[in-house]
Design a protein around this motif. Structure first.
Motif, PDB file in Angstrom:
ATOM      1  N   GLU A 265      14.730  -9.007 -34.171  1.00  0.00           N
ATOM      2  CA  GLU A 265      15.830  -9.043 -35.193  1.00  0.00           C
ATOM      3  C   GLU A 265      16.186  -8.221 -35.907  1.00  0.00           C
ATOM      4  OE1 GLU A 265      16.032 -12.658 -38.625  1.00  0.00           O
ATOM      5  OE2 GLU A 265      14.642 -13.098 -36.845  1.00  0.00           O
ATOM      6  N   ALA A 266      14.993  -7.287 -36.572  1.00  0.00           N
ATOM      7  CA  ALA A 266      15.449  -6.263 -37.336  1.00  0.00           C
ATOM      8  C   ALA A 266      16.050  -5.047 -36.652  1.00  0.00           C
ATOM      9  CB  ALA A 266      14.064  -5.714 -37.952  1.00  0.00           C
ATOM     10  N   LEU A 267      15.394  -4.876 -35.391  1.00  0.00           N
ATOM     11  CA  LEU A 267      16.190  -3.776 -34.650  1.00  0.00           C
ATOM     12  C   LEU A 267      17.569  -4.043 -34.170  1.00  0.00           C
ATOM     13  CD1 LEU A 267      15.837  -0.953 -33.379  1.00  0.00           C
ATOM     14  CD2 LEU A 267      14.607  -2.008 -31.291  1.00  0.00           C
ATOM     15  N   GLN A 268      17.834  -5.449 -33.854  1.00  0.00           N
ATOM     16  CA  GLN A 268      19.142  -5.813 -33.440  1.00  0.00           C
ATOM     17  C   GLN A 268      20.265  -5.449 -34.760  1.00  0.00           C
ATOM     18  OE1 GLN A 268      18.634  -9.962 -32.354  1.00  0.00           O
ATOM     19  NE2 GLN A 268      19.526  -9.347 -30.451  1.00  0.00           N
ATOM     20  N   ARG A 269      19.759  -5.808 -35.943  1.00  0.00           N
ATOM     21  CA  ARG A 269      20.540  -5.577 -37.354  1.00  0.00           C
ATOM     22  C   ARG A 269      20.629  -4.268 -37.529  1.00  0.00           C
ATOM     23  NH1 ARG A 269      23.934  -4.891 -39.821  1.00  0.00           N
ATOM     24  NH2 ARG A 269      24.267  -5.566 -42.142  1.00  0.00           N
ATOM     25  N   LEU A 270      19.621  -3.281 -37.269  1.00  0.00           N
ATOM     26  CA  LEU A 270      19.735  -1.857 -37.404  1.00  0.00           C
ATOM     27  C   LEU A 270      20.795  -1.272 -36.651  1.00  0.00           C
ATOM     28  CD1 LEU A 270      18.739   0.335 -39.657  1.00  0.00           C
ATOM     29  CD2 LEU A 270      17.228   0.951 -37.671  1.00  0.00           C
TER      30      LEU A 270
ATOM     31  N   GLN B 162      20.710  -7.714 -43.937  1.00  0.00           N
ATOM     32  CA  GLN B 162      20.052  -8.899 -43.811  1.00  0.00           C
ATOM     33  C   GLN B 162      20.301  -9.668 -42.630  1.00  0.00           C
ATOM     34  OE1 GLN B 162      20.905 -11.199 -47.538  1.00  0.00           O
ATOM     35  NE2 GLN B 162      20.262 -13.029 -46.298  1.00  0.00           N
ATOM     36  N   THR B 163      19.397 -10.442 -42.050  1.00  0.00           N
ATOM     37  CA  THR B 163      19.575 -11.286 -40.975  1.00  0.00           C
ATOM     38  C   THR B 163      19.095 -12.645 -41.450  1.00  0.00           C
ATOM     39  OG1 THR B 163      17.125 -11.118 -40.236  1.00  0.00           O
ATOM     40  CG2 THR B 163      18.598  -9.480 -39.552  1.00  0.00           C
ATOM     41  N   ASN B 164      19.061 -13.808 -40.479  1.00  0.00           N
ATOM     42  CA  ASN B 164      18.749 -15.089 -40.998  1.00  0.00           C
ATOM     43  C   ASN B 164      17.416 -15.336 -41.545  1.00  0.00           C
ATOM     44  OD1 ASN B 164      21.193 -16.032 -40.024  1.00  0.00           O
ATOM     45  ND2 ASN B 164      20.682 -16.673 -37.933  1.00  0.00           N
ATOM     46  N   ARG B 165      16.443 -14.327 -41.120  1.00  0.00           N
ATOM     47  CA  ARG B 165      15.030 -14.494 -41.578  1.00  0.00           C
ATOM     48  C   ARG B 165      14.374 -13.062 -42.335  1.00  0.00           C
ATOM     49  NH1 ARG B 165      11.344 -15.788 -36.577  1.00  0.00           N
ATOM     50  NH2 ARG B 165      12.324 -14.004 -35.823  1.00  0.00           N
ATOM     51  N   LEU B 166      15.314 -12.124 -42.255  1.00  0.00           N
ATOM     52  CA  LEU B 166      14.732 -10.848 -42.984  1.00  0.00           C
ATOM     53  C   LEU B 166      15.770 -10.028 -43.808  1.00  0.00           C
ATOM     54  CD1 LEU B 166      13.789  -9.597 -39.333  1.00  0.00           C
ATOM     55  CD2 LEU B 166      12.307 -10.722 -40.950  1.00  0.00           C
ATOM     56  N   LEU B 167      15.082  -9.997 -44.885  1.00  0.00           N
ATOM     57  CA  LEU B 167      15.746  -8.828 -45.503  1.00  0.00           C
ATOM     58  C   LEU B 167      15.285  -7.475 -45.482  1.00  0.00           C
ATOM     59  CD1 LEU B 167      17.587  -8.861 -48.220  1.00  0.00           C
ATOM     60  CD2 LEU B 167      15.517  -8.817 -49.697  1.00  0.00           C
ATOM     61  N   ILE B 168      16.223  -6.576 -45.442  1.00  0.00           N
ATOM     62  CA  ILE B 168      15.768  -5.267 -44.755  1.00  0.00           C
ATOM     63  C   ILE B 168      16.364  -4.340 -45.906  1.00  0.00           C
ATOM     64  CG2 ILE B 168      16.089  -3.454 -42.964  1.00  0.00           C
ATOM     65  CD1 ILE B 168      16.640  -5.955 -41.244  1.00  0.00           C
ATOM     66  N   ARG B 169      15.621  -3.443 -46.768  1.00  0.00           N
ATOM     67  CA  ARG B 169      16.417  -2.536 -47.836  1.00  0.00           C
ATOM     68  C   ARG B 169      15.318  -1.473 -47.656  1.00  0.00           C
ATOM     69  NH1 ARG B 169      12.010  -2.205 -51.078  1.00  0.00           N
ATOM     70  NH2 ARG B 169      10.580  -3.888 -51.414  1.00  0.00           N
TER      71      ARG B 169
ATOM     72  N   ASN C 131      30.152  -4.426 -25.558  1.00  0.00           N
ATOM     73  CA  ASN C 131      30.189  -4.993 -24.505  1.00  0.00           C
ATOM     74  C   ASN C 131      29.145  -6.012 -23.992  1.00  0.00           C
ATOM     75  OD1 ASN C 131      32.958  -4.095 -24.134  1.00  0.00           O
ATOM     76  ND2 ASN C 131      32.112  -2.343 -23.241  1.00  0.00           N
ATOM     77  N   SER C 132      28.019  -6.224 -25.193  1.00  0.00           N
ATOM     78  CA  SER C 132      26.852  -7.023 -24.749  1.00  0.00           C
ATOM     79  C   SER C 132      26.743  -8.129 -25.520  1.00  0.00           C
ATOM     80  CB  SER C 132      25.934  -5.978 -25.260  1.00  0.00           C
ATOM     81  OG  SER C 132      24.533  -6.419 -25.471  1.00  0.00           O
ATOM     82  N   GLU C 133      25.884  -8.907 -25.019  1.00  0.00           N
ATOM     83  CA  GLU C 133      25.463 -10.304 -25.382  1.00  0.00           C
ATOM     84  C   GLU C 133      24.514 -10.208 -26.583  1.00  0.00           C
ATOM     85  OE1 GLU C 133      22.512  -9.646 -22.297  1.00  0.00           O
ATOM     86  OE2 GLU C 133      24.536  -9.303 -22.291  1.00  0.00           O
ATOM     87  N   HIS C 134      23.933  -8.714 -26.638  1.00  0.00           N
ATOM     88  CA  HIS C 134      22.913  -8.299 -27.744  1.00  0.00           C
ATOM     89  C   HIS C 134      23.469  -8.411 -29.139  1.00  0.00           C
ATOM     90  CE1 HIS C 134      19.965  -8.004 -24.406  1.00  0.00           C
ATOM     91  NE2 HIS C 134      20.857  -7.376 -23.807  1.00  0.00           N
ATOM     92  N   LYS C 135      24.721  -8.369 -29.262  1.00  0.00           N
ATOM     93  CA  LYS C 135      25.179  -8.041 -30.722  1.00  0.00           C
ATOM     94  C   LYS C 135      24.781  -9.216 -31.562  1.00  0.00           C
ATOM     95  CE  LYS C 135      29.534  -7.986 -30.000  1.00  0.00           C
ATOM     96  NZ  LYS C 135      31.148  -7.483 -30.063  1.00  0.00           N
ATOM     97  N   PRO C 136      24.212  -9.116 -32.862  1.00  0.00           N
ATOM     98  CA  PRO C 136      24.078 -10.172 -33.596  1.00  0.00           C
ATOM     99  C   PRO C 136      25.153 -10.863 -34.197  1.00  0.00           C
ATOM    100  CG  PRO C 136      23.226  -7.902 -34.817  1.00  0.00           C
ATOM    101  CD  PRO C 136      23.739  -7.935 -33.275  1.00  0.00           C
ATOM    102  N   THR C 137      24.887 -11.988 -34.543  1.00  0.00           N
ATOM    103  CA  THR C 137      26.081 -12.810 -35.036  1.00  0.00           C
ATOM    104  C   THR C 137      26.034 -12.738 -36.444  1.00  0.00           C
ATOM    105  OG1 THR C 137      24.985 -14.743 -34.956  1.00  0.00           O
ATOM    106  CG2 THR C 137      26.156 -14.642 -33.238  1.00  0.00           C
ATOM    107  N   THR C 138      24.879 -12.135 -37.249  1.00  0.00           N
ATOM    108  CA  THR C 138      24.878 -12.187 -38.494  1.00  0.00           C
ATOM    109  C   THR C 138      25.021 -10.655 -39.039  1.00  0.00           C
ATOM    110  OG1 THR C 138      22.571 -11.866 -38.493  1.00  0.00           O
ATOM    111  CG2 THR C 138      23.323 -14.018 -39.086  1.00  0.00           C
TER     112      THR C 138
END
Length: 186
Positions: free
Chosen positions: A110-115, A4-11, A179-186
């Motif tokens: 957003e989905a790719l960051q979470r994956l 999950q992200t703030n806007r997406l459910l990924i199942r 070591n990146s700023e690309h890490k999601p916070t959720t």
């Protein structure tokens, strides 16, 4: 498996998703850079989904195909997947396909960051890669936004609509991710 992200459910996909997936695979816009091609029938889509569902039952599981929906409306927006390579190499390949109605809204990023986060944090991957046709500028941008780096160009390796296309290869390493700023916070 549920992400999950703030806007997406990924199942993970189910057989009940066939209608939405068939529609997505049948759109000329989403087929432009896709090697799968538009399915010739609903049955063809069912066969593809059955292969994906079978891969979900293998232990250990090494292939994941996810259904992406908006949390707020439960609307289907696309697919994203991760396929692990040989265990010794601790690598994986990702791909995604988003419905044209949901392009340019940040959902793919957003989905790719979470994956990617899941791949490194839960699956302990060392390297996650992806590729795209050289003319698929939007996909290249998504990969760069999540911290993937261009590594090269493969010549005429993608069969797209009766012709061969070159592709770009992108990858992110666990060191890059942590070591990146690309890490999601959720």
């Amino acid at each position: 498996m549920l992400l999950q992200t703030n806007r997406l459910l990924i199942r993970e996909i189910t057989i009940h998703d066939t209608g939405h997936i068939h529609e997505l695979h049948s759109l000329p816009e989403t087929d432009e850079f896709n090697t799968l091609g538009i399915p010739d029938s609903f049955q063809t889509t069912e066969n593809i989904i059955n292969e994906w569902l079978t891969s979900q039952t293998v232990t250990p599981q090494t292939s994941y195909v996810f259904y992406i929906e908006l949390i707020e409306t439960k609307q289907f927006i696309g697919l994203i997947a991760l396929k692990m390579g040989k265990p010794k190499f601790k690598n994986a390949e990702v791909w995604y396909k988003i419905h044209v109605n949901h392009w340019q809204k940040g959902y793919t990023t957003e989905a790719l960051q979470r994956l990617i986060s899941w791949g490194f944090n839960e699956l302990n991957m060392h390297r996650i890669e992806a590729g795209c046709a050289v003319d698929n500028i939007a996909s290249s941008r998504v990969m760069e936004k999540v911290g993937m780096m261009p590594e090269g160009r493969k010549r005429k390796n993608l069969p797209l609509k009766g012709t061969w296309s070159d592709s770009f290869i992108y990858a992110i390493l666990d060191d890059d991710f942590y070591n990146s700023e690309h890490k999601p916070t959720t």
